[in-house]
Design a protein around this motif. Structure first.
Motif, PDB file in Angstrom:
ATOM      1  N   UNK A   7      -2.388  11.957  -5.626  1.00 20.58           N
ATOM      2  CA  UNK A   7      -2.275  11.346  -4.287  1.00 20.58           C
ATOM      3  C   UNK A   7      -3.401  10.345  -4.068  1.00 20.58           C
ATOM      4  N   UNK A   8      -4.605  10.681  -4.480  1.00 20.29           N
ATOM      5  CA  UNK A   8      -5.736   9.756  -4.336  1.00 20.29           C
ATOM      6  C   UNK A   8      -5.479   8.497  -5.157  1.00 20.29           C
ATOM      7  N   UNK A   9      -4.962   8.667  -6.362  1.00 20.01           N
ATOM      8  CA  UNK A   9      -4.642   7.518  -7.213  1.00 20.01           C
ATOM      9  C   UNK A   9      -3.593   6.630  -6.541  1.00 20.01           C
ATOM     10  N   UNK A  10      -2.586   7.253  -5.911  1.00 21.65           N
ATOM     11  CA  UNK A  10      -1.533   6.491  -5.233  1.00 21.65           C
ATOM     12  C   UNK A  10      -2.098   5.641  -4.101  1.00 21.65           C
ATOM     13  N   UNK A  11      -3.070   6.171  -3.387  1.00 17.39           N
ATOM     14  CA  UNK A  11      -3.674   5.409  -2.287  1.00 17.39           C
ATOM     15  C   UNK A  11      -4.231   4.091  -2.810  1.00 17.39           C
ATOM     16  N   UNK A  12      -4.802   4.110  -3.999  1.00 19.00           N
ATOM     17  CA  UNK A  12      -5.420   2.910  -4.558  1.00 19.00           C
ATOM     18  C   UNK A  12      -4.437   1.995  -5.268  1.00 19.00           C
ATOM     19  N   UNK A  13      -3.306   2.531  -5.717  1.00 22.89           N
ATOM     20  CA  UNK A  13      -2.409   1.722  -6.539  1.00 22.89           C
ATOM     21  C   UNK A  13      -1.093   1.354  -5.868  1.00 22.89           C
ATOM     22  N   UNK A  14      -0.702   2.056  -4.819  1.00 20.37           N
ATOM     23  CA  UNK A  14       0.548   1.749  -4.128  1.00 20.37           C
ATOM     24  C   UNK A  14       0.438   0.467  -3.319  1.00 20.37           C
ATOM     25  N   UNK A  15       1.583  -0.149  -3.095  1.00 21.42           N
ATOM     26  CA  UNK A  15       1.625  -1.250  -2.140  1.00 21.42           C
ATOM     27  C   UNK A  15       1.481  -0.652  -0.745  1.00 21.42           C
ATOM     28  N   UNK A  16       1.193  -1.489   0.224  1.00 21.64           N
ATOM     29  CA  UNK A  16       1.048  -1.002   1.602  1.00 21.64           C
ATOM     30  C   UNK A  16       2.358  -0.370   2.080  1.00 21.64           C
ATOM     31  N   UNK A  17       3.469  -0.968   1.723  1.00 25.75           N
ATOM     32  CA  UNK A  17       4.759  -0.433   2.152  1.00 25.75           C
ATOM     33  C   UNK A  17       5.009   0.944   1.527  1.00 25.75           C
ATOM     34  N   UNK A  18       4.696   1.109   0.255  1.00 21.36           N
ATOM     35  CA  UNK A  18       4.858   2.415  -0.392  1.00 21.36           C
ATOM     36  C   UNK A  18       3.955   3.459   0.266  1.00 21.36           C
ATOM     37  N   UNK A  19       2.756   3.060   0.614  1.00 20.28           N
ATOM     38  CA  UNK A  19       1.822   3.980   1.255  1.00 20.28           C
ATOM     39  C   UNK A  19       2.319   4.391   2.639  1.00 20.28           C
ATOM     40  N   UNK A  20       2.904   3.466   3.383  1.00 23.10           N
ATOM     41  CA  UNK A  20       3.451   3.787   4.701  1.00 23.10           C
ATOM     42  C   UNK A  20       4.571   4.819   4.586  1.00 23.10           C
ATOM     43  N   UNK A  21       5.436   4.651   3.610  1.00 20.89           N
ATOM     44  CA  UNK A  21       6.541   5.598   3.409  1.00 20.89           C
ATOM     45  C   UNK A  21       5.997   6.984   3.056  1.00 20.89           C
ATOM     46  N   UNK A  22       4.962   7.036   2.224  1.00 20.02           N
ATOM     47  CA  UNK A  22       4.343   8.325   1.897  1.00 20.02           C
ATOM     48  C   UNK A  22       3.681   8.953   3.118  1.00 20.02           C
TER      49      UNK A  22
END
Length: 88
Positions: A7-22
């Protein structure tokens, strides 16, 4: 991989839109018994996927529960919405 580290890795590598969906998925888990807010999250998610970030923030603001987990969660959500909207 460890779920927390993933999850921490995703915060740094996801796009803003992907992070919003998560984040919306996490809000759903946190407010599983608040059917009104969960319905609003469906609309917010749809607006995000349509890249209508102004609509997403208006609905999120109007429908968030009075006992929202923390103002920091709200601030982070708005910050990521701005990042998605303005691309910074």
């Amino acid at each position: 991989m460890n779920p927390l580290l993933d999850r921490i890795w995703q915060v740094w590598t996801n796009s803003a839109q992907e992070e919003l969906v998560l984040m919306i998925a996490e809000f759903r888990a946190d407010y599983v018994f608040d059917s009104t807010f969960n319905h609003a999250l469906d609309i917010v998610e749809e607006a995000i996927l349509d890249e209508d970030y102004d609509r997403a923030i208006v609905i999120f603001n109007e429908m968030k529960p009075s006992g929202f987990i923390s103002n920091r969660d709200f601030d982070i959500f708005v910050e990521i919405l701005d990042e998605a909207k303005y691309g910074y």
